[in-house]
Design an enzyme around this catalytic site. Structure first.
Site, short mmCIF file in Angstrom:
data_model
loop_
_atom_site.label_atom_id
_atom_site.label_comp_id
_atom_site.label_asym_id
_atom_site.label_seq_id
_atom_site.Cartn_x
_atom_site.Cartn_y
_atom_site.Cartn_z
N ASP A 20 4.80 0.32 12.14
CA ASP A 20 3.56 -0.26 11.64
C ASP A 20 3.35 -1.71 12.10
O ASP A 20 2.29 -2.29 11.85
CB ASP A 20 3.51 -0.21 10.11
CG ASP A 20 3.10 1.17 9.60
OD1 ASP A 20 2.72 2.02 10.42
OD2 ASP A 20 3.16 1.39 8.38
N LYS A 68 0.84 -1.21 0.00
CA LYS A 68 0.00 0.00 0.00
C LYS A 68 0.87 1.25 0.00
O LYS A 68 0.65 2.19 -0.78
CB LYS A 68 -0.90 0.01 1.24
CG LYS A 68 -1.65 1.31 1.46
CD LYS A 68 -2.39 1.33 2.78
CE LYS A 68 -1.57 1.86 3.92
NZ LYS A 68 -1.63 3.33 4.03
N ASN A 69 1.86 1.29 0.89
CA ASN A 69 2.66 2.49 1.06
C ASN A 69 3.59 2.76 -0.11
O ASN A 69 4.16 3.84 -0.22
CB ASN A 69 3.46 2.42 2.37
CG ASN A 69 2.58 2.53 3.59
OD1 ASN A 69 1.50 3.12 3.54
ND2 ASN A 69 3.02 1.95 4.70
N ARG A 83 -8.59 0.19 4.67
CA ARG A 83 -7.65 1.12 4.04
C ARG A 83 -6.37 0.42 3.56
O ARG A 83 -5.74 0.86 2.60
CB ARG A 83 -7.25 2.22 5.02
CG ARG A 83 -8.32 3.26 5.31
CD ARG A 83 -7.76 4.34 6.22
NE ARG A 83 -6.47 4.80 5.70
CZ ARG A 83 -5.40 5.04 6.46
NH1 ARG A 83 -5.45 4.87 7.76
NH2 ARG A 83 -4.29 5.47 5.91
N CYS A 91 -3.78 13.21 12.48
CA CYS A 91 -3.85 11.77 12.25
C CYS A 91 -4.07 11.07 13.58
O CYS A 91 -3.61 11.53 14.61
CB CYS A 91 -2.55 11.29 11.61
SG CYS A 91 -2.50 9.51 11.30
N ARG A 112 -4.28 11.05 4.18
CA ARG A 112 -3.16 11.95 4.33
C ARG A 112 -2.07 11.72 3.27
O ARG A 112 -1.37 12.64 2.88
CB ARG A 112 -2.56 11.77 5.73
CG ARG A 112 -1.64 12.90 6.14
CD ARG A 112 -1.08 12.68 7.52
NE ARG A 112 -0.23 13.78 7.89
CZ ARG A 112 1.00 13.96 7.42
NH1 ARG A 112 1.49 13.10 6.55
NH2 ARG A 112 1.72 14.99 7.80
N VAL A 157 8.42 6.71 16.97
CA VAL A 157 8.05 7.32 15.70
C VAL A 157 6.75 8.12 15.80
O VAL A 157 6.71 9.30 15.47
CB VAL A 157 7.94 6.24 14.59
CG1 VAL A 157 7.57 6.89 13.26
CG2 VAL A 157 9.26 5.48 14.47
N ILE A 187 4.13 18.17 8.18
CA ILE A 187 4.78 18.09 6.86
C ILE A 187 5.91 19.11 6.73
O ILE A 187 6.35 19.41 5.62
CB ILE A 187 3.75 18.27 5.73
CG1 ILE A 187 3.11 19.67 5.80
CG2 ILE A 187 2.71 17.18 5.77
CD1 ILE A 187 2.31 20.00 4.57
N ARG A 210 2.17 14.09 12.74
CA ARG A 210 2.69 13.81 11.39
C ARG A 210 2.77 15.09 10.56
O ARG A 210 2.20 15.20 9.48
CB ARG A 210 1.82 12.75 10.69
CG ARG A 210 1.70 11.48 11.46
CD ARG A 210 0.82 10.45 10.80
NE ARG A 210 1.51 9.73 9.75
CZ ARG A 210 1.01 8.68 9.11
NH1 ARG A 210 -0.18 8.23 9.43
NH2 ARG A 210 1.67 8.10 8.16
#
Length: 442
Positions: A315, A24-25, A407, A124, A100, A337, A131, A129
């Site tokens: 994750d 996905k990422n 998702r 989030c 996002r 993180v 930018i 998170r």
């Protein structure tokens, strides 16, 4: 958010083989990169998940034509993305707010048009998170930003020029946005303290197939020789396997004893997770594109610190917290993180886990049997972990807010059922094709 729930009846069974989808990422950023090609790119091994649908909407809003190949006998995991008709550099809030990751169109839009107007992403569930690093990396290349009415307006009054970019943290998103703009800049760009994730390598490989000149992706220093905005051409690229989906199923195999084999994944993507599985008493076998996990004795406690790749992935933190809750002893998990990732612990505690949170550390005292309970997904990975918890829990577990799971996991319930789990989706909200109607979250 879909009103369906996932119902799990604990049977402590997960064994067999499962095919892992494309990452996905990675796929989301490959789709964004197609903006640079000004033609028809083919991206293969793209998971059929709601985040991909949202990114397709983003690209279509810009003027692209995105089609999924669903013809009989053809690979339904292939996307054709025709960006020849992209004539807008603005993405609206109603789409960016859904996901996002849509901020990743910022770099390629700047690379193609020298300008972009992108809605500011919101917060989030797993942390702020911000930018800031995306913007600093792009500013080093000559991009100027103004914030107006909730939008970032990016311009390049002096052109897009190569530079030495030093990121304050090896952010995946900042590395990707900087890279996708740098390939279209004039001259050489060096991205220092770059993210080293496999998804960065996948993106760089696609950019090279489109004509870009990128070296050393996957290391902390990436070198780019810009080729200018009009030199890119379409390509045919296959997305790498999803290491987080693979890690999630490996945790399931470790929980129940397995053996469970995940196919379609490079074991090097999960090196630190494999180390921790072995520390916890599991047997792990690796092949060129598969990993098998099994366990005979008790799960042992572990100490984990999440870090950027090649460290332990954030994750997979929730999934391993579940493992620790079932281990014989006390584990310590440190989240470095995302500050809000421990929200999952409260839901797992509803099932009987003994977890104490102190700032960014969690003390997990294992050994208590889990009990089925109503729980809610706090984020994508937490939702997947709660379903696994239900498989080893006593009784029935109802998992709510499963739009989070949709998702990032293609047919999660179907794959778990194929491995022997007693799990189902229940609820009245089905569309005319008999499949789930999903509304995604940021």
């Amino acid at each position: 958010m879909t009103r369906e729930i996932i119902v799990v009846r604990g049977n402590n069974t997960l064994t067999g083989d499962v095919q892992i989808a494309g990452a996905k990422n990675s796929a989301l950023k490959l789709m964004a990169a197609a903006i640079l090609a000004q033609g028809e790119c083919v991206v293969r091994n793209v998971p059929d998940i709601s985040d991909i649908e949202v990114m397709s909407e983003v690209l279509e809003e810009l003027g692209a034509v995105v089609t999924r190949d669903n013809f009989v006998g053809r690979d339904e995991h292939t996307l054709t993305i025709d960006t020849a008709g992209v004539d807008s550099f603005e993405t609206p809030y109603e789409l960016v707010s859904k996901m996002r990751a849509s901020i990743s169109v910022l770099g390629p839009l700047i690379g193609r048009f020298g300008e972009a107007r992108v809605a500011m992403p919101g917060g989030c569930q797993i942390g702020a998170r911000k930018i800031d690093m995306h913007l600093k990396g792009l500013e080093a290349l000559g991009v100027e930003f103004e914030v107006e009415h909730g939008y970032l307006h990016a311009t390049t009054p002096r052109g897009l020029n190569g530079a030495h970019v030093v990121l304050g943290f090896p952010s995946v998103g900042a590395t990707e946005n900087t890279l996708m703009a740098a390939v279209a800049a004039k001259g050489e760009t060096i991205i220092e303290n770059a993210a080293c994730e496999p998804e960065i390598v996948d993106l760089a490989n696609m950019l090279v197939e489109m004509g870009a000149r990128v070296e050393d992706a996957g290391t902390s220093v990436i070198r780019v020789q810009g080729i200018g905005r009009d030199e890119f051409h379409p390509c045919d690229h296959t997305t790498c396997g999803d290491r987080i989906e693979a890690g999630t199923f490996l945790v399931g195999g470790a929980l129940t004893g397995g053996p469970l084999t995940v196919h379609g994944i490079d074991p090097s993507y999960l090196r630190m997770a494999i180390v921790k599985l072995r520390e916890m008493g599991c047997t792990v076998q690796e092949g060129d594109d598969y990993i098998t996990v099994s366990r005979e004795g008790e799960l042992r406690p572990v100490e984990i610190q999440t870090l950027p790749h090649p460290g332990f992935p954030t994750d997979l933190q929730a999934q391993f917290m579940l493992l620790a809750a079932c281990a014989d002893g006390t584990s310590i998990i440190t989240e470095n993180v995302f500050e809000n990732r421990f929200m999952f612990a409260a839901e797992l505690a509803r099932m009987g886990a003994n977890i104490v949170i102190e700032e960014h550390h969690s003390l997990v005292r294992g050994g208590r049997p889990l009990q089925g309970a109503p729980v809610s997904s706090t984020d994508l990975r937490a939702g997947a972990a709660l379903v696994l918890a239900g498989i080893v829990a006593e009784g029935e577990t109802h998992v709510y807010k499963i739009g989070h799971i949709d998702r990032g996991y293609e047919d999660y319930v179907g794959k778990l059922r194929s491995l022997g789990a007693d799990v189902s989706r229940e609820g009245p909200y089905l569309n005319h094709r008999g499949t789930v109607r999903v509304e995604t979250d940021a």
